[in-house]
Design a protein around this motif. Structure first.
Motif, mmCIF file in Angstrom:
data_model
loop_
_atom_site.group_PDB
_atom_site.id
_atom_site.type_symbol
_atom_site.label_atom_id
_atom_site.label_comp_id
_atom_site.label_asym_id
_atom_site.label_seq_id
_atom_site.Cartn_x
_atom_site.Cartn_y
_atom_site.Cartn_z
ATOM 1 N N LEU A 224 0.853 -1.187 0.000
ATOM 2 C CA LEU A 224 0.000 0.000 0.000
ATOM 3 C C LEU A 224 0.889 1.237 0.000
ATOM 4 O O LEU A 224 1.800 1.351 0.829
ATOM 5 N N LEU A 225 0.631 2.137 -0.932
ATOM 6 C CA LEU A 225 1.449 3.350 -1.045
ATOM 7 C C LEU A 225 0.713 4.549 -0.465
ATOM 8 O O LEU A 225 -0.495 4.694 -0.631
ATOM 9 N N GLU A 226 1.474 5.407 0.197
ATOM 10 C CA GLU A 226 0.980 6.721 0.597
ATOM 11 C C GLU A 226 1.679 7.746 -0.284
ATOM 12 O O GLU A 226 2.913 7.793 -0.336
ATOM 13 N N LEU A 227 0.899 8.543 -0.994
ATOM 14 C CA LEU A 227 1.453 9.506 -1.936
ATOM 15 C C LEU A 227 1.282 10.927 -1.424
ATOM 16 O O LEU A 227 0.421 11.213 -0.600
ATOM 17 N N GLN A 228 2.095 11.811 -1.934
ATOM 18 C CA GLN A 228 2.000 13.224 -1.634
ATOM 19 C C GLN A 228 2.057 13.989 -2.964
ATOM 20 O O GLN A 228 3.052 13.870 -3.695
ATOM 21 N N PRO A 229 0.978 14.721 -3.301
ATOM 22 C CA PRO A 229 -0.236 14.979 -2.538
ATOM 23 C C PRO A 229 -1.057 13.706 -2.271
ATOM 24 O O PRO A 229 -1.046 12.796 -3.084
ATOM 25 N N ALA A 230 -1.771 13.707 -1.155
ATOM 26 C CA ALA A 230 -2.539 12.543 -0.758
ATOM 27 C C ALA A 230 -3.706 12.310 -1.714
ATOM 28 O O ALA A 230 -4.219 13.240 -2.339
ATOM 29 N N VAL A 231 -4.115 11.058 -1.823
ATOM 30 C CA VAL A 231 -5.251 10.701 -2.662
ATOM 31 C C VAL A 231 -6.374 10.182 -1.771
ATOM 32 O O VAL A 231 -6.140 9.764 -0.637
ATOM 33 N N GLY A 232 -7.580 10.193 -2.284
ATOM 34 C CA GLY A 232 -8.730 9.805 -1.488
ATOM 35 C C GLY A 232 -9.098 8.342 -1.608
ATOM 36 O O GLY A 232 -10.241 7.973 -1.355
ATOM 37 N N GLU A 233 -8.155 7.506 -2.013
ATOM 38 C CA GLU A 233 -8.395 6.077 -2.135
ATOM 39 C C GLU A 233 -7.090 5.329 -1.907
ATOM 40 O O GLU A 233 -6.011 5.929 -1.863
ATOM 41 N N GLU A 234 -7.185 4.020 -1.723
ATOM 42 C CA GLU A 234 -5.991 3.207 -1.511
ATOM 43 C C GLU A 234 -5.279 2.963 -2.837
ATOM 44 O O GLU A 234 -5.903 2.641 -3.840
ATOM 45 N N VAL A 235 -3.968 3.143 -2.838
ATOM 46 C CA VAL A 235 -3.148 2.869 -4.011
ATOM 47 C C VAL A 235 -2.387 1.580 -3.709
ATOM 48 O O VAL A 235 -1.421 1.582 -2.944
ATOM 49 N N VAL A 236 -2.838 0.492 -4.288
ATOM 50 C CA VAL A 236 -2.337 -0.837 -3.937
ATOM 51 C C VAL A 236 -1.524 -1.417 -5.089
ATOM 52 O O VAL A 236 -1.894 -1.291 -6.259
ATOM 53 N N ILE A 237 -0.413 -2.051 -4.739
ATOM 54 C CA ILE A 237 0.414 -2.767 -5.707
ATOM 55 C C ILE A 237 0.114 -4.251 -5.562
ATOM 56 O O ILE A 237 0.203 -4.804 -4.462
ATOM 57 N N SER A 238 -0.255 -4.896 -6.652
ATOM 58 C CA SER A 238 -0.639 -6.298 -6.605
ATOM 59 C C SER A 238 0.553 -7.183 -6.250
ATOM 60 O O SER A 238 1.711 -6.799 -6.405
ATOM 61 N N GLN A 239 0.245 -8.377 -5.795
ATOM 62 C CA GLN A 239 1.283 -9.338 -5.436
ATOM 63 C C GLN A 239 2.202 -9.618 -6.622
ATOM 64 O O GLN A 239 3.415 -9.734 -6.464
ATOM 65 N N GLU A 240 1.609 -9.690 -7.825
ATOM 66 C CA GLU A 240 2.404 -9.995 -9.013
ATOM 67 C C GLU A 240 3.374 -8.873 -9.362
ATOM 68 O O GLU A 240 4.400 -9.108 -10.000
ATOM 69 N N ASN A 241 3.088 -7.660 -8.918
ATOM 70 C CA ASN A 241 3.904 -6.508 -9.293
ATOM 71 C C ASN A 241 4.872 -6.074 -8.194
ATOM 72 O O ASN A 241 5.696 -5.184 -8.398
ATOM 73 N N VAL A 242 4.796 -6.713 -7.032
ATOM 74 C CA VAL A 242 5.592 -6.288 -5.875
ATOM 75 C C VAL A 242 7.089 -6.396 -6.142
ATOM 76 O O VAL A 242 7.857 -5.475 -5.855
ATOM 77 N N THR A 243 7.531 -7.531 -6.691
ATOM 78 C CA THR A 243 8.972 -7.738 -6.916
ATOM 79 C C THR A 243 9.542 -6.684 -7.853
ATOM 80 O O THR A 243 10.590 -6.087 -7.582
ATOM 81 N N ALA A 244 8.851 -6.448 -8.972
ATOM 82 C CA ALA A 244 9.337 -5.450 -9.939
ATOM 83 C C ALA A 244 9.347 -4.061 -9.325
ATOM 84 O O ALA A 244 10.275 -3.267 -9.562
ATOM 85 N N PHE A 245 8.336 -3.756 -8.514
ATOM 86 C CA PHE A 245 8.287 -2.443 -7.867
ATOM 87 C C PHE A 245 9.455 -2.258 -6.908
ATOM 88 O O PHE A 245 10.090 -1.202 -6.864
ATOM 89 N N LYS A 246 9.757 -3.272 -6.099
ATOM 90 C CA LYS A 246 10.873 -3.192 -5.154
ATOM 91 C C LYS A 246 12.194 -3.002 -5.889
ATOM 92 O O LYS A 246 13.058 -2.241 -5.448
ATOM 93 N N GLU A 247 12.352 -3.702 -7.016
ATOM 94 C CA GLU A 247 13.581 -3.534 -7.804
ATOM 95 C C GLU A 247 13.686 -2.103 -8.325
ATOM 96 O O GLU A 247 14.772 -1.517 -8.349
ATOM 97 N N TRP A 248 12.554 -1.540 -8.758
ATOM 98 C CA TRP A 248 12.561 -0.166 -9.241
ATOM 99 C C TRP A 248 12.907 0.816 -8.118
ATOM 100 O O TRP A 248 13.735 1.720 -8.303
ATOM 101 N N MET A 249 12.337 0.629 -6.951
ATOM 102 C CA MET A 249 12.624 1.514 -5.837
ATOM 103 C C MET A 249 14.073 1.401 -5.362
ATOM 104 O O MET A 249 14.636 2.357 -4.823
ATOM 105 N N GLY A 250 14.674 0.237 -5.558
ATOM 106 C CA GLY A 250 16.047 0.023 -5.087
ATOM 107 C C GLY A 250 17.110 0.202 -6.140
ATOM 108 O O GLY A 250 18.271 -0.156 -5.923
ATOM 109 N N GLN A 251 16.718 0.769 -7.303
ATOM 110 C CA GLN A 251 17.694 0.934 -8.392
ATOM 111 C C GLN A 251 18.791 1.931 -8.022
ATOM 112 O O GLN A 251 18.617 2.821 -7.238
#
Length: 251
Positions: A224-251
């Motif tokens: 679950l991501l918290e963004l700034q500016p804040a949004v009025g709904e949950e921004v969720v990363i699916s299980q299938e996309n978690v690994t790729a997202f972590k690699e992107w954040m850790g580049q």
């Protein structure tokens, strides 16, 4: 091969499912939907299938509207009793256009066509990646021209927090919170941006790394991501996309 069938006549849907199993015994029919609204809800809730088998005329309109509300990114084989929609079909991820009644032979040929295309692009993925990496410096979009009242303003890409799709439109949100409507799809925008700075976290949000304030664990191995500016709904990363997202954040 994971297939979603979109057909508003139950007997026709059952017949199509049976034909798929005969043509491709190892294929998995992951769902059957019978309307635009149900299909959009299904695509938002479940992982994107490999292929859509899609009737054009549904109970609540033409199935092309599905691609206006949500672009699943997967190819589609369109099935219809009419021959006047073929151009729209090939503008909306279509790889084949079958007229009812669909014979077992024609369906089998369409499924083989899909497999050939998938194999071709899989074999050429490395070449495509090298081609992308060889793009000239500065090829990524640096500014977006948006309308503010009666005027136009140019916004630097680094000043954009995120883009999101809602109710058939795409909005740009500045880091200061201002919102602007764009006339491009989220997929088209994603292609223009630097992938080191922006990431498509789900079908609805394309975010700048600098806009991510917090990353939290979420049920079923999601994030679950918290963004700034804040949004009025949950921004969720699916299980299938978690690994790729972590690699992107850790580049």
């Amino acid at each position: 091969m994971r297939i979603l069938i979109v057909e508003d006549e139950k007997p026709a849907a059952q017949k199509l499912e049976k034909a798929v199993r005969l043509a491709k015994p190892d294929a998995e029919v992951v769902g059957i939907t019978d309307s635009i609204s149900e299909t959009v809800d299904w695509l938002r809730q479940y992982p994107v299938p490999d292929l859509l088998l899609m009737d054009i005329q549904l109970s609540d309109g033409l199935s092309f509207r599905i691609f206006e509300e949500i672009n699943p990114g997967c190819p589609a084989i369109f099935i219809t009793a009419y021959d006047n929609y073929w151009q729209q079909a090939f503008e909306q991820n279509g790889i084949d256009y079958l007229l009812k009644p669909v014979s077992q032979e024609k369906l089998g040929a369409s499924l083989r066509k899909y497999e050939l295309l998938r194999k071709f692009f899989s074999n050429h993925l490395d070449a495509l990646q090298r081609w992308q990496q060889a793009e000239p410096a500065g090829a990524h979009k640096k500014r977006f021209l948006v309308k503010r009242g009666a005027d136009y303003v140019s916004i630097r890409t680094e000043d954009i927090a995120y883009f999101y799709a809602t109710h058939k439109v795409v909005c740009l949100v500045e880091s200061k919170g201002s919102k602007f409507i764009l006339d491009q799809s989220l997929t088209d925008i994603e292609r223009q941006l630097d992938p080191e700075l922006f990431y498509r976290v789900n079908r609805k949000y394309l975010v700048n790394m600098s806009a991510i304030q917090r990353i939290k664990t979420y049920p079923k191995s999601k994030l679950l991501l918290e963004l700034q500016p804040a949004v009025g709904e949950e921004v969720v990363i699916s299980q299938e996309n978690v690994t790729a997202f972590k690699e992107w954040m850790g580049q």
